[in-house]
Design a protein around this motif. Structure first.
Motif, mmCIF file in Angstrom:
data_model
loop_
_atom_site.group_PDB
_atom_site.id
_atom_site.type_symbol
_atom_site.label_atom_id
_atom_site.label_comp_id
_atom_site.label_asym_id
_atom_site.label_seq_id
_atom_site.Cartn_x
_atom_site.Cartn_y
_atom_site.Cartn_z
ATOM 1 N N GLY A 1 -39.806 1.032 23.633
ATOM 2 C CA GLY A 1 -39.303 1.302 24.966
ATOM 3 C C GLY A 1 -39.307 3.035 25.187
ATOM 4 O O GLY A 1 -38.735 3.429 26.429
ATOM 5 N N HIS A 2 -39.602 3.769 24.128
ATOM 6 C CA HIS A 2 -39.540 5.103 24.407
ATOM 7 C C HIS A 2 -40.882 5.921 24.476
ATOM 8 O O HIS A 2 -41.652 5.669 23.547
ATOM 9 N N SER A 3 -41.214 6.752 25.537
ATOM 10 C CA SER A 3 -42.219 7.510 25.576
ATOM 11 C C SER A 3 -42.214 8.621 24.361
ATOM 12 O O SER A 3 -41.283 9.243 24.375
ATOM 13 N N PRO A 4 -43.265 8.847 23.710
ATOM 14 C CA PRO A 4 -43.341 9.960 22.639
ATOM 15 C C PRO A 4 -43.278 11.323 23.070
ATOM 16 O O PRO A 4 -43.558 11.641 24.200
ATOM 17 N N LYS A 5 -42.275 12.156 22.273
ATOM 18 C CA LYS A 5 -42.231 13.604 22.616
ATOM 19 C C LYS A 5 -42.726 14.156 21.210
ATOM 20 O O LYS A 5 -41.719 14.090 20.255
ATOM 21 N N ILE A 6 -43.933 14.799 21.200
ATOM 22 C CA ILE A 6 -44.370 15.254 19.804
ATOM 23 C C ILE A 6 -44.763 16.777 20.046
ATOM 24 O O ILE A 6 -45.437 17.038 21.219
ATOM 25 N N SER A 7 -44.660 17.298 18.894
ATOM 26 C CA SER A 7 -45.262 18.739 18.824
ATOM 27 C C SER A 7 -46.177 18.853 17.813
ATOM 28 O O SER A 7 -46.074 18.376 16.591
ATOM 29 N N LEU A 8 -47.454 19.198 17.848
ATOM 30 C CA LEU A 8 -48.731 19.151 16.956
ATOM 31 C C LEU A 8 -48.966 20.540 16.791
ATOM 32 O O LEU A 8 -49.231 21.478 17.550
ATOM 33 N N ALA A 9 -48.917 20.952 15.599
ATOM 34 C CA ALA A 9 -49.522 22.305 15.195
ATOM 35 C C ALA A 9 -50.849 22.335 14.376
ATOM 36 O O ALA A 9 -50.756 21.369 13.362
ATOM 37 N N LEU A 10 -51.526 22.993 14.818
ATOM 38 C CA LEU A 10 -52.961 22.923 14.339
ATOM 39 C C LEU A 10 -53.315 23.806 13.111
ATOM 40 O O LEU A 10 -53.552 25.185 13.243
ATOM 41 N N LEU A 11 -53.084 23.489 11.936
ATOM 42 C CA LEU A 11 -53.214 24.467 10.852
ATOM 43 C C LEU A 11 -53.332 23.820 9.646
ATOM 44 O O LEU A 11 -52.859 22.680 9.285
ATOM 45 N N PRO A 12 -53.854 24.273 8.383
ATOM 46 C CA PRO A 12 -54.054 23.528 7.164
ATOM 47 C C PRO A 12 -52.722 23.756 6.322
ATOM 48 O O PRO A 12 -51.984 24.515 6.513
ATOM 49 N N PRO A 13 -52.481 22.500 5.415
ATOM 50 C CA PRO A 13 -51.102 22.501 4.941
ATOM 51 C C PRO A 13 -50.907 23.813 4.006
ATOM 52 O O PRO A 13 -49.582 24.551 3.925
ATOM 53 N N GLU A 14 -51.900 24.372 3.450
ATOM 54 C CA GLU A 14 -51.752 25.705 2.603
ATOM 55 C C GLU A 14 -51.173 27.005 3.507
ATOM 56 O O GLU A 14 -50.686 27.768 2.710
ATOM 57 N N LYS A 15 -51.483 26.841 4.774
ATOM 58 C CA LYS A 15 -50.939 28.024 5.699
ATOM 59 C C LYS A 15 -49.490 27.769 6.139
ATOM 60 O O LYS A 15 -48.956 28.607 6.667
ATOM 61 N N ALA B 1 -39.663 10.732 14.679
ATOM 62 C CA ALA B 1 -39.117 11.444 13.292
ATOM 63 C C ALA B 1 -39.283 13.069 13.888
ATOM 64 O O ALA B 1 -38.659 13.841 13.195
ATOM 65 N N VAL B 2 -39.924 13.348 14.821
ATOM 66 C CA VAL B 2 -40.205 14.711 15.316
ATOM 67 C C VAL B 2 -39.924 15.207 16.486
ATOM 68 O O VAL B 2 -40.578 15.989 17.240
ATOM 69 N N GLU B 3 -38.887 14.647 17.134
ATOM 70 C CA GLU B 3 -38.627 14.700 18.516
ATOM 71 C C GLU B 3 -37.502 15.995 18.479
ATOM 72 O O GLU B 3 -37.689 16.864 19.812
ATOM 73 N N LYS B 4 -37.120 16.299 17.660
ATOM 74 C CA LYS B 4 -36.234 17.329 17.834
ATOM 75 C C LYS B 4 -36.911 18.806 18.019
ATOM 76 O O LYS B 4 -38.006 18.917 17.427
ATOM 77 N N ALA B 5 -36.316 19.949 18.784
ATOM 78 C CA ALA B 5 -37.108 21.060 18.716
ATOM 79 C C ALA B 5 -37.324 21.717 17.565
ATOM 80 O O ALA B 5 -36.513 21.690 16.751
ATOM 81 N N GLY B 6 -38.600 22.262 17.612
ATOM 82 C CA GLY B 6 -39.011 23.019 16.572
ATOM 83 C C GLY B 6 -39.739 22.395 15.141
ATOM 84 O O GLY B 6 -39.914 23.217 14.225
ATOM 85 N N ILE B 7 -39.754 21.075 15.134
ATOM 86 C CA ILE B 7 -40.297 20.227 14.371
ATOM 87 C C ILE B 7 -41.805 20.129 14.782
ATOM 88 O O ILE B 7 -41.993 19.248 15.943
ATOM 89 N N HIS B 8 -42.848 20.314 13.821
ATOM 90 C CA HIS B 8 -44.133 20.034 14.409
ATOM 91 C C HIS B 8 -44.704 19.196 13.316
ATOM 92 O O HIS B 8 -44.725 19.127 12.207
ATOM 93 N N LEU B 9 -45.707 18.049 13.812
ATOM 94 C CA LEU B 9 -46.617 17.493 12.988
ATOM 95 C C LEU B 9 -47.744 18.314 12.766
ATOM 96 O O LEU B 9 -48.475 18.865 13.523
ATOM 97 N N GLY B 10 -48.071 18.385 11.390
ATOM 98 C CA GLY B 10 -49.311 19.415 10.966
ATOM 99 C C GLY B 10 -50.627 18.473 11.095
ATOM 100 O O GLY B 10 -50.683 17.527 10.534
ATOM 101 N N VAL B 11 -51.511 19.197 11.849
ATOM 102 C CA VAL B 11 -52.859 18.395 11.876
ATOM 103 C C VAL B 11 -53.870 19.524 11.641
ATOM 104 O O VAL B 11 -53.904 20.696 11.664
ATOM 105 N N TRP B 12 -54.864 18.815 10.950
ATOM 106 C CA TRP B 12 -56.083 19.479 10.243
ATOM 107 C C TRP B 12 -57.266 18.743 10.240
ATOM 108 O O TRP B 12 -57.239 17.487 10.676
ATOM 109 N N HIS B 13 -58.427 19.221 9.760
ATOM 110 C CA HIS B 13 -59.785 18.427 9.852
ATOM 111 C C HIS B 13 -60.482 18.695 8.454
ATOM 112 O O HIS B 13 -60.141 19.621 7.868
ATOM 113 N N ASP B 14 -61.280 17.849 7.938
ATOM 114 C CA ASP B 14 -62.233 17.864 7.153
ATOM 115 C C ASP B 14 -63.483 17.142 7.319
ATOM 116 O O ASP B 14 -63.637 16.793 8.683
ATOM 117 N N GLU B 15 -64.476 16.737 6.477
ATOM 118 C CA GLU B 15 -65.613 16.189 6.942
ATOM 119 C C GLU B 15 -65.425 14.850 7.575
ATOM 120 O O GLU B 15 -66.431 14.446 8.323
#
Length: 380
Positions: free
Chosen positions: A62-76, A100-114
């Motif tokens: 019943g809730h719409s997502p509120k998400i913050s995504l940070a584009l960076l590799p985990p080693e950074k 899990a990440v609705e509170k301000a200042g928490i970001h999901l880490g996103v990166w890419h590979d092949e």
């Protein structure tokens, strides 16, 4: 393999966003800044915006997502929370992780590979100029980045609402004079002595918007009673003695300001003042942030003329300044703010509307009129 975006705005805006990050990362590097995020690739920008948009339209219990995504590799990332198994970047996975990440200042880490884009965990502390995408509400996304020194409100780059795109124009503060608050929100450098002061007003603006009732704050010179000529007497709710919760904290030395307890105390003090802005009428504070009164009614000074024309600007691409009558700008709060600044030219007026709009009124000596800065695009 990164999939082609199906949200058209993602493709339309990604080139501009990519250029923005390339410019700022190069500038920060040349200035000797350390701990900078990697340059986000154009295809990755497209993919993150596309997936986040479709995720924003979903609901989880019943809730719409509120998400913050940070584009960076985990080693950074500094002290990240790492998933044992990477998750593909899909609307389904973002919706599931959202609570899990609705509170301000928490970001999901996103990166890419092949194999494509993936979510690797969460992170609190970001490197400088890090690409961040916030899902505010269904269909409303904000692209922003952390500041080069890591402190202060993130800098907004683009706002996407369905098929409407707003690109923040950081090189155009608007016609005429612009308050330091607007310059700071655009990421412009300020003297060190102004940084903390401006951040107080930014936090107060956030508190005014948060209660959703609208509000008007008048920022007047300390040790001056000239502003009394522009309000109705008697004052309904004077504060005696003045509330000095914010100003006392701002006088602390730098060693105290570095402590989390100082920041928490400042937030509480700002929220205290912000709460009173929900009361009908204006809240009056000094330039040093002492609270003098609330519920104040604004009137035209007997020595002034009605404000007939103001300049309205918004710091986004393709926006031009418009000379309008104050009544065209909004309701009674906007009229009161324009008239007050017209009379008290060394003051500021901050107006939060119930619909989320936010405007700063200041006197432009260059243009010899009131300048209304529409900044809600910078506060998201």
């Amino acid at each position: 393999m990164i999939s082609e975006p199906t949200y058209l705005a993602a493709r339309m805006v990604s080139g501009t966003i990519s250029n923005h990050f390339a410019y700022h990362l190069e500038t920060a590097d040349c200035a000797g800044k350390c701990n900078l995020a990697p340059q986000p690739e154009l295809q990755c920008i497209e993919a993150v915006i596309d997936v986040a948009f479709w995720a924003s339209l979903r609901r989880e219990e019943g809730h719409s997502p509120k998400i913050s995504l940070a584009l960076l590799p985990p080693e950074k990332a500094k002290q990240p929370l790492m998933f044992k198994h990477r998750l593909r970047l899909t609307p389904h996975n973002l919706t599931k992780l959202g609570p899990a990440v609705e509170k301000a200042g928490i970001h999901l880490g996103v990166w890419h590979d092949e194999k494509g884009m993936y979510v690797w965990g969460s992170v609190l502390n970001l490197p400088g100029i890090c690409f961040v995408l916030e899902v505010i509400e269904p269909g409303l996304l904000v692209v922003k980045h952390s500041r080069a020194d890591g402190f202060g409100k993130f800098i907004n780059v683009a706002i996407l609402k369905g098929d409407e795109i707003k690109i923040v124009n950081e090189r155009r503060l608007g016609m005429g004079d612009s308050p330091a608050l607007v310059a700071s929100l655009l990421g412009m450098p300020l003297p060190d002595s102004q940084d903390d002061a401006v951040n107080v007003l930014i936090e107060l603006a956030g508190a005014m918007r948060e209660h959703g009732r609208g509000g008007l704050v008048l920022v007047v010179p300390a040790n001056s009673y000239a502003w009394h000529d522009s309000i109705v007497h008697p004052i309904s709710y004077p504060i005696v003695p003045a509330y000095c919760g914010i100003s006392d904290l701002m006088k602390e030395d730098i060693s105290e300001r570095s402590k989390p307890s100082w920041r928490e105390a400042l937030t509480r003090a700002i929220d205290t003042v912000g709460g009173f802005t929900a009361v009908d009428g204006a809240t009056v504070i000094t330039h040093e942030y002492d609270m003098l009164a609330f519920g104040v009614k604004v009137t035209r000074s007997k020595n002034s003329m009605p404000a007939q024309e103001i300049l309205m600007t918004e710091p986004v691409e393709d926006s031009t300044g418009a000379l309008i009558h104050p009544a065209q700008n909004g309701g009674t709060r906007h009229l009161a703010a324009a008239q007050f600044v017209n009379d008290q030219r060394d003051s500021l007026a901050l107006v939060a509307s119930q619909d989320g709009h936010f405007t700063i009124f200041s006197w432009s000596s260059q243009l010899d009129r009131v300048h209304a800065h529409r900044i809600d695009a910078l506060l998201l």
